[in-house]
Every structure is written in C-alpha cells, then in structure tokens.
Design a protein around this motif. Sequence first.
Motif, PDB file in Angstrom:
ATOM      1  N   TYR A  30      -7.759  10.196   2.494  1.00 49.32           N
ATOM      2  CA  TYR A  30      -6.544   9.808   1.781  1.00 49.32           C
ATOM      3  C   TYR A  30      -6.827   9.300   0.369  1.00 49.32           C
ATOM      4  N   GLN A  31      -7.975   8.678   0.141  1.00 46.61           N
ATOM      5  CA  GLN A  31      -8.292   8.204  -1.198  1.00 46.61           C
ATOM      6  C   GLN A  31      -8.969   9.283  -2.041  1.00 46.61           C
ATOM      7  N   ASP A  32     -10.013   9.933  -1.517  1.00 43.38           N
ATOM      8  CA  ASP A  32     -10.777  10.889  -2.316  1.00 43.38           C
ATOM      9  C   ASP A  32     -10.077  12.228  -2.487  1.00 43.38           C
ATOM     10  N   VAL A  33      -9.480  12.745  -1.417  1.00 40.20           N
ATOM     11  CA  VAL A  33      -8.836  14.061  -1.493  1.00 40.20           C
ATOM     12  C   VAL A  33      -7.439  13.949  -2.089  1.00 40.20           C
ATOM     13  N   LEU A  34      -6.640  13.005  -1.598  1.00 35.34           N
ATOM     14  CA  LEU A  34      -5.249  12.905  -2.054  1.00 35.34           C
ATOM     15  C   LEU A  34      -5.047  11.927  -3.201  1.00 35.34           C
ATOM     16  N   GLY A  35      -6.015  11.059  -3.451  1.00 38.80           N
ATOM     17  CA  GLY A  35      -5.876  10.123  -4.558  1.00 38.80           C
ATOM     18  C   GLY A  35      -5.030   8.909  -4.248  1.00 38.80           C
ATOM     19  N   CYS A  36      -4.806   8.598  -2.978  1.00 39.42           N
ATOM     20  CA  CYS A  36      -4.053   7.399  -2.615  1.00 39.42           C
ATOM     21  C   CYS A  36      -4.840   6.156  -3.033  1.00 39.42           C
ATOM     22  N   GLN A  37      -4.106   5.108  -3.344  1.00 37.27           N
ATOM     23  CA  GLN A  37      -4.710   3.844  -3.740  1.00 37.27           C
ATOM     24  C   GLN A  37      -4.665   2.863  -2.572  1.00 37.27           C
ATOM     25  N   PRO A  38      -5.651   1.968  -2.480  1.00 36.11           N
ATOM     26  CA  PRO A  38      -5.639   0.991  -1.380  1.00 36.11           C
ATOM     27  C   PRO A  38      -4.344   0.184  -1.390  1.00 36.11           C
ATOM     28  N   GLY A  39      -3.849  -0.071  -0.197  1.00 41.86           N
ATOM     29  CA  GLY A  39      -2.643  -0.874  -0.028  1.00 41.86           C
ATOM     30  C   GLY A  39      -2.976  -2.127   0.751  1.00 41.86           C
ATOM     31  N   PHE A  40      -2.086  -2.519   1.633  1.00 38.24           N
ATOM     32  CA  PHE A  40      -2.278  -3.708   2.446  1.00 38.24           C
ATOM     33  C   PHE A  40      -3.275  -3.422   3.557  1.00 38.24           C
ATOM     34  N   SER A  41      -4.021  -4.435   3.956  1.00 37.84           N
ATOM     35  CA  SER A  41      -5.041  -4.286   4.991  1.00 37.84           C
ATOM     36  C   SER A  41      -4.737  -5.261   6.124  1.00 37.84           C
ATOM     37  N   TYR A  42      -4.753  -4.753   7.348  1.00 34.26           N
ATOM     38  CA  TYR A  42      -4.513  -5.566   8.531  1.00 34.26           C
ATOM     39  C   TYR A  42      -5.610  -5.292   9.552  1.00 34.26           C
ATOM     40  N   PRO A  43      -6.846  -5.743   9.276  1.00 33.22           N
ATOM     41  CA  PRO A  43      -7.950  -5.444  10.185  1.00 33.22           C
ATOM     42  C   PRO A  43      -7.726  -5.982  11.599  1.00 33.22           C
ATOM     43  N   HIS A  44      -6.987  -7.076  11.729  1.00 33.97           N
ATOM     44  CA  HIS A  44      -6.729  -7.633  13.060  1.00 33.97           C
ATOM     45  C   HIS A  44      -5.830  -6.723  13.895  1.00 33.97           C
ATOM     46  N   LEU A  45      -5.204  -5.728  13.253  1.00 32.67           N
ATOM     47  CA  LEU A  45      -4.379  -4.741  13.961  1.00 32.67           C
ATOM     48  C   LEU A  45      -5.022  -3.362  13.978  1.00 32.67           C
ATOM     49  N   GLY A  46      -6.227  -3.237  13.369  1.00 33.58           N
ATOM     50  CA  GLY A  46      -6.868  -1.920  13.268  1.00 33.58           C
ATOM     51  C   GLY A  46      -6.133  -1.022  12.295  1.00 33.58           C
ATOM     52  N   MET A  47      -5.533  -1.606  11.263  1.00 35.98           N
ATOM     53  CA  MET A  47      -4.621  -0.884  10.377  1.00 35.98           C
ATOM     54  C   MET A  47      -4.986  -1.064   8.910  1.00 35.98           C
ATOM     55  N   GLU A  48      -4.967   0.050   8.185  1.00 34.44           N
ATOM     56  CA  GLU A  48      -5.109   0.037   6.731  1.00 34.44           C
ATOM     57  C   GLU A  48      -3.934   0.818   6.155  1.00 34.44           C
ATOM     58  N   GLN A  49      -3.487   0.409   4.978  1.00 34.13           N
ATOM     59  CA  GLN A  49      -2.408   1.114   4.311  1.00 34.13           C
ATOM     60  C   GLN A  49      -2.894   1.605   2.956  1.00 34.13           C
ATOM     61  N   VAL A  50      -2.419   2.786   2.567  1.00 36.44           N
ATOM     62  CA  VAL A  50      -2.729   3.333   1.250  1.00 36.44           C
ATOM     63  C   VAL A  50      -1.419   3.702   0.562  1.00 36.44           C
ATOM     64  N   TRP A  51      -1.400   3.493  -0.739  1.00 35.71           N
ATOM     65  CA  TRP A  51      -0.218   3.844  -1.526  1.00 35.71           C
ATOM     66  C   TRP A  51      -0.217   5.332  -1.820  1.00 35.71           C
ATOM     67  N   CYS A  52       0.925   5.931  -1.611  1.00 35.47           N
ATOM     68  CA  CYS A  52       1.165   7.341  -1.899  1.00 35.47           C
ATOM     69  C   CYS A  52       2.389   7.348  -2.809  1.00 35.47           C
ATOM     70  N   GLY A  53       2.157   7.269  -4.124  1.00 32.94           N
ATOM     71  CA  GLY A  53       3.284   7.088  -5.042  1.00 32.94           C
ATOM     72  C   GLY A  53       3.897   5.723  -4.771  1.00 32.94           C
TER      73      GLY A  53
END
Length: 140
Positions: A30-53
């Motif tokens: 999602y970051q290298d191929v699509l160029g999404c930027q890091p978003g919110f991170s919720y490691p305690h939920l096993g979840m990462e978010q990336v910005w897509c526009g």
Amino acid sequence: MTPSKPPFSLVGLDHVVLLVADMDLAMRFYQDVLGCQPGFSYPHLGMEQVWCGNALIVLQDYTKPEGAWARPPVEGGRNLDHVCIALSPFDHDAMSAHLRAHGIEVVEEAFHGGARGMGNSFYVLDPFGNKLELKGPPVY
C-alpha cells in the motif's frame, strides 16, 4: 407517505477495512506500490491505517493475537468484491510500467462509470487477493 431525507449528506468514502495475513507485506504494497501515506496505528488491535487521498484503508492482520477478533469464519472468506480507489490523471504506459516494476499483474483494464464519471481503470490484486480498482478521473 413520502420518504424522508436522511439527516445527513454523503461526503465520500471514509475508509474500507481489508483483512490481511502479513502486515509488513501489506504496508509495503500500500505504501510502495500505491503511494499511500501512514495513517493511524492501533497495534493493540492488530490494525494499521494508510491514507489514500482523503480516505483511509484500514489493514487488519487477523493472524496476530491482537487481530484474531477479525478472523473470517471460513478460511479465505470474503465479504467484499473490490474497492475502487480514485486516482489523479495518469499515463497508461507509465502506470503499466510502475505496476510491472513492483511485480503486480493487471487482472483487467476497463473504461466505465464510477462516482466521478466515465474513466479508465486498472484492476489489481493486493498480496492477499483483495481486488482493487485503480480508477483515473473522468474522461468526459
């Protein structure tokens, strides 16, 4: 009886949650191929978010203990056909070359309507089999 209008107006896609089996691989795609930027991170939920526009793609790793709550009831189970990601104008050949350079196979190319109008699309699969429609702006 006349149907009432909802007490809100639609703004656009806010986020979509995709189940993944390898967070590092997912983040690279999602970051290298699509160029999404890091978003919110919720490691305690096993979840990462990336910005897509101006929307978010939520990556939920169901293989980790923290994310096991999202494990599909059937192995490989899906409840989503594809997610359409609106793109800025792009050069067809440059887009093809970019995807090839990352080892991404184009499953289908299409020209059809979407929320913004008729435009060109590339369909690809992320490393977990989630189908993504990468859709350019309307041509007319």
